[in-house]
Design a protein around this motif. Structure first.
Motif, PDB file in Angstrom:
ATOM      1  N   LYS A 181     -19.149  22.025  -5.433  1.00 44.23           N
ATOM      2  CA  LYS A 181     -19.980  21.048  -4.708  1.00 44.23           C
ATOM      3  C   LYS A 181     -20.314  19.838  -5.594  1.00 44.23           C
ATOM      4  CE  LYS A 181     -23.937  21.318  -1.618  1.00 44.23           C
ATOM      5  NZ  LYS A 181     -25.190  20.858  -2.144  1.00 44.23           N
ATOM      6  N   GLU A 182     -20.579  20.149  -6.865  1.00 47.30           N
ATOM      7  CA  GLU A 182     -20.966  19.086  -7.805  1.00 47.30           C
ATOM      8  C   GLU A 182     -19.822  18.066  -7.979  1.00 47.30           C
ATOM      9  OE1 GLU A 182     -21.401  19.089 -12.530  1.00 47.30           O
ATOM     10  OE2 GLU A 182     -22.140  20.904 -11.522  1.00 47.30           O
ATOM     11  N   LYS A 183     -18.574  18.586  -8.060  1.00 47.13           N
ATOM     12  CA  LYS A 183     -17.399  17.691  -8.212  1.00 47.13           C
ATOM     13  C   LYS A 183     -17.232  16.843  -6.951  1.00 47.13           C
ATOM     14  CE  LYS A 183     -15.351  19.603 -12.001  1.00 47.13           C
ATOM     15  NZ  LYS A 183     -15.412  18.916 -13.279  1.00 47.13           N
ATOM     16  N   LEU A 184     -17.440  17.482  -5.809  1.00 47.89           N
ATOM     17  CA  LEU A 184     -17.313  16.763  -4.545  1.00 47.89           C
ATOM     18  C   LEU A 184     -18.327  15.618  -4.492  1.00 47.89           C
ATOM     19  CD1 LEU A 184     -16.062  16.833  -1.599  1.00 47.89           C
ATOM     20  CD2 LEU A 184     -18.090  18.091  -0.958  1.00 47.89           C
ATOM     21  N   GLU A 185     -19.565  15.938  -4.890  1.00 42.21           N
ATOM     22  CA  GLU A 185     -20.608  14.906  -4.877  1.00 42.21           C
ATOM     23  C   GLU A 185     -20.258  13.759  -5.830  1.00 42.21           C
ATOM     24  OE1 GLU A 185     -24.123  17.186  -5.566  1.00 42.21           O
ATOM     25  OE2 GLU A 185     -24.168  17.878  -3.483  1.00 42.21           O
ATOM     26  N   ASN A 186     -19.654  14.105  -6.977  1.00 43.27           N
ATOM     27  CA  ASN A 186     -19.237  13.066  -7.928  1.00 43.27           C
ATOM     28  C   ASN A 186     -18.255  12.099  -7.278  1.00 43.27           C
ATOM     29  OD1 ASN A 186     -20.717  13.922 -10.077  1.00 43.27           O
ATOM     30  ND2 ASN A 186     -19.076  15.140 -10.987  1.00 43.27           N
ATOM     31  N   ILE A 187     -17.238  12.667  -6.601  1.00 37.05           N
ATOM     32  CA  ILE A 187     -16.206  11.804  -5.991  1.00 37.05           C
ATOM     33  C   ILE A 187     -16.863  10.880  -4.964  1.00 37.05           C
ATOM     34  CG2 ILE A 187     -14.082  11.762  -4.600  1.00 37.05           C
ATOM     35  CD1 ILE A 187     -13.464  14.591  -5.780  1.00 37.05           C
ATOM     36  N   LEU A 188     -17.772  11.428  -4.166  1.00 38.86           N
ATOM     37  CA  LEU A 188     -18.416  10.603  -3.139  1.00 38.86           C
ATOM     38  C   LEU A 188     -19.282   9.515  -3.776  1.00 38.86           C
ATOM     39  CD1 LEU A 188     -19.231  13.372  -0.506  1.00 38.86           C
ATOM     40  CD2 LEU A 188     -17.300  11.783  -0.557  1.00 38.86           C
ATOM     41  N   LYS A 189     -19.866   9.843  -4.935  1.00 31.49           N
ATOM     42  CA  LYS A 189     -20.664   8.824  -5.645  1.00 31.49           C
ATOM     43  C   LYS A 189     -19.755   7.703  -6.154  1.00 31.49           C
ATOM     44  CE  LYS A 189     -24.190  11.832  -7.555  1.00 31.49           C
ATOM     45  NZ  LYS A 189     -24.441  12.533  -8.817  1.00 31.49           N
ATOM     46  N   ALA A 225     -11.041  -1.739  -0.080  1.00 36.33           N
ATOM     47  CA  ALA A 225     -10.151  -0.574  -0.006  1.00 36.33           C
ATOM     48  C   ALA A 225     -10.907   0.720  -0.315  1.00 36.33           C
ATOM     49  CB  ALA A 225      -8.979  -0.729  -0.965  1.00 36.33           C
ATOM     50  N   ILE A 226     -12.009   0.614  -1.066  1.00 44.53           N
ATOM     51  CA  ILE A 226     -12.834   1.806  -1.241  1.00 44.53           C
ATOM     52  C   ILE A 226     -13.863   1.755  -0.128  1.00 44.53           C
ATOM     53  CG2 ILE A 226     -14.525   3.019  -2.663  1.00 44.53           C
ATOM     54  CD1 ILE A 226     -13.258   2.108  -5.104  1.00 44.53           C
ATOM     55  N   SER A 227     -13.638   2.561   0.871  1.00 46.40           N
ATOM     56  CA  SER A 227     -14.626   2.571   1.944  1.00 46.40           C
ATOM     57  C   SER A 227     -15.023   4.023   2.169  1.00 46.40           C
ATOM     58  CB  SER A 227     -14.044   1.928   3.192  1.00 46.40           C
ATOM     59  OG  SER A 227     -12.841   2.557   3.517  1.00 46.40           O
ATOM     60  N   GLU A 228     -15.469   4.311   3.336  1.00 47.73           N
ATOM     61  CA  GLU A 228     -15.955   5.663   3.605  1.00 47.73           C
ATOM     62  C   GLU A 228     -14.865   6.718   3.343  1.00 47.73           C
ATOM     63  OE1 GLU A 228     -18.617   7.450   7.238  1.00 47.73           O
ATOM     64  OE2 GLU A 228     -16.767   6.395   7.708  1.00 47.73           O
ATOM     65  N   LEU A 229     -15.248   7.784   2.669  1.00 45.39           N
ATOM     66  CA  LEU A 229     -14.325   8.892   2.423  1.00 45.39           C
ATOM     67  C   LEU A 229     -14.976  10.139   3.026  1.00 45.39           C
ATOM     68  CD1 LEU A 229     -11.682   9.534   0.889  1.00 45.39           C
ATOM     69  CD2 LEU A 229     -13.034   9.835  -1.184  1.00 45.39           C
ATOM     70  N   LEU A 230     -14.341  10.686   4.050  1.00 48.73           N
ATOM     71  CA  LEU A 230     -14.971  11.809   4.758  1.00 48.73           C
ATOM     72  C   LEU A 230     -14.478  13.133   4.179  1.00 48.73           C
ATOM     73  CD1 LEU A 230     -14.511  10.583   8.457  1.00 48.73           C
ATOM     74  CD2 LEU A 230     -16.624  10.561   7.104  1.00 48.73           C
ATOM     75  N   PRO A 231     -15.383  13.960   3.626  1.00 53.35           N
ATOM     76  CA  PRO A 231     -14.930  15.241   3.094  1.00 53.35           C
ATOM     77  C   PRO A 231     -14.711  16.260   4.212  1.00 53.35           C
ATOM     78  CG  PRO A 231     -17.275  14.877   2.591  1.00 53.35           C
ATOM     79  CD  PRO A 231     -16.826  13.726   3.423  1.00 53.35           C
ATOM     80  N   ILE A 232     -13.576  16.931   4.158  1.00 53.86           N
ATOM     81  CA  ILE A 232     -13.290  17.950   5.190  1.00 53.86           C
ATOM     82  C   ILE A 232     -12.643  19.178   4.567  1.00 53.86           C
ATOM     83  CG2 ILE A 232     -12.865  16.205   6.989  1.00 53.86           C
ATOM     84  CD1 ILE A 232      -9.834  17.103   6.733  1.00 53.86           C
ATOM     85  N   SER A 233     -12.721  20.265   5.317  1.00 55.69           N
ATOM     86  CA  SER A 233     -11.879  21.415   5.007  1.00 55.69           C
ATOM     87  C   SER A 233     -11.191  21.797   6.310  1.00 55.69           C
ATOM     88  CB  SER A 233     -12.713  22.598   4.487  1.00 55.69           C
ATOM     89  OG  SER A 233     -11.905  23.754   4.505  1.00 55.69           O
TER      90      SER A 233
END
Ligand code: GTP
Length: 258
Positions: A181-189, A225-233
């Motif tokens: 989760k922490e890595k995911l949050e980093n990418i979104l940051k 080009a860096i815009s919203e990135l939606l996390p999914i599984s």
């Protein structure tokens, strides 16, 4: 009608996303008519049955047999040959009585579809009448946990945006269940805040690589080009409703090109 091309690096979860989206629509939005198209002439098995399959017209195996080319050469030739069957694809699409959404699975070797002429040519040819077109780009989260992997994927996503100029692009961070989760949050940051990306590079990258990462991050942000990135599984059906929401925004966006 909206045609969504799903494009992304090999194994980034394009096919699984299509399966998951179709299942989501069958469960929650049965009134939406969706058609799936496989445009990968080399895939052996798919976890869903495409409504329209380019392999009915051209396959890598047949090209290998006919030409004596090896698997890589045959994949290039087969991808180029797909252009010859655009009218057949259009004919098949027309049998579906104006579906609302068409999901198109593209080859794993994304450079063949995106950077040679066939992909943009097919996308243009299928954009007939009032058909809207868009891209869904899949960032593999396991490739994005370090800033340089994230920037490399961003470069690919930006290249696709250039090649399919003017098409709206939805960016997804796939396989979120595979990273902490922490890595995911980093990418979104990193997407939201350039200083976060800058501070991450301080610890991980050195010299020129750090400068390049920072400068690319800045440039991409300036050009949107860096815009919203939606996390999914897609494997566990998580975040699929957000993908559907993003698709609907493209459908309802009057400024989105035809
Ligand atoms: P190519 O067409 O070969 O480039 O692959 P693709 O981009 O279509 O990826 P695909 O959907 O085939 O997924 C590749 C592998 O990742 C498969 O083993 C999938 O089961 C797995 N995968 C896809 N999405 C997810 C996910 O959300 N979570 C997990 N854990 N695995 C996933």
């Amino acid at each position: 009608m909206l045609i969504q091309y799903i494009i992304g690096p090999a194994g980034s979860g394009k096919t699984t996303l299509i399966k998951s989206l179709v299942e989501y629509l069958q469960e929650y939005n049965q009134e939406i008519s969706v058609v799936t198209i496989n445009l990968d002439p080399g895939c052996r098995t798919l976890p869903y049955t495409p409504d329209i399959d380019i392999q009915d017209y051209v396959t890598v195996d047949a090209v290998m047999e006919k030409t004596g080319l090896g698997p890589n050469g045959a994949m290039i030739a087969a991808t180029d040959l797909m252009v010859n069957y655009v009218e057949d694809l259009k004919y098949e699409i027309n049998q579906y009585n104006d579906p609302e959404i068409i999901l198109v699975d593209t080859p794993g070797q994304m450079e063949l579809f995106s950077f040679r002429n066939s992909g943009p040519m097919i996308a243009n040819a299928l954009g007939f009448g009032s058909v809207k077109r868009g891209i869904i780009f899949t960032y593999d989260s396991t490739m994005c946990i370090h800033p340089n992997g994230f920037i490399s994927t961003l470069l690919l996503a930006a290249s696709v945006q250039f090649r399919f100029a003017n098409l709206s692009q939805i960016n997804l961070l796939t396989k979120k269940d595979l990273i902490h989760k922490e890595k995911l949050e980093n990418i979104l940051k990193w997407v939201d805040d350039e200083y976060e990306l800058a501070s991450a590079t301080e610890n991980l990258e050195h010299g020129m690589l750090r400068e390049l990462t920072l400068s690319l991050g800045r440039t991409f942000r300036e050009f949107g080009a860096i815009s919203e990135l939606l996390p999914i599984s897609a494997k566990y059906g998580e975040g699929i409703e957000d993908v559907w929401g993003a698709i609907q925004r493209v459908v309802n966006d009057d400024t989105s090109p035809y």
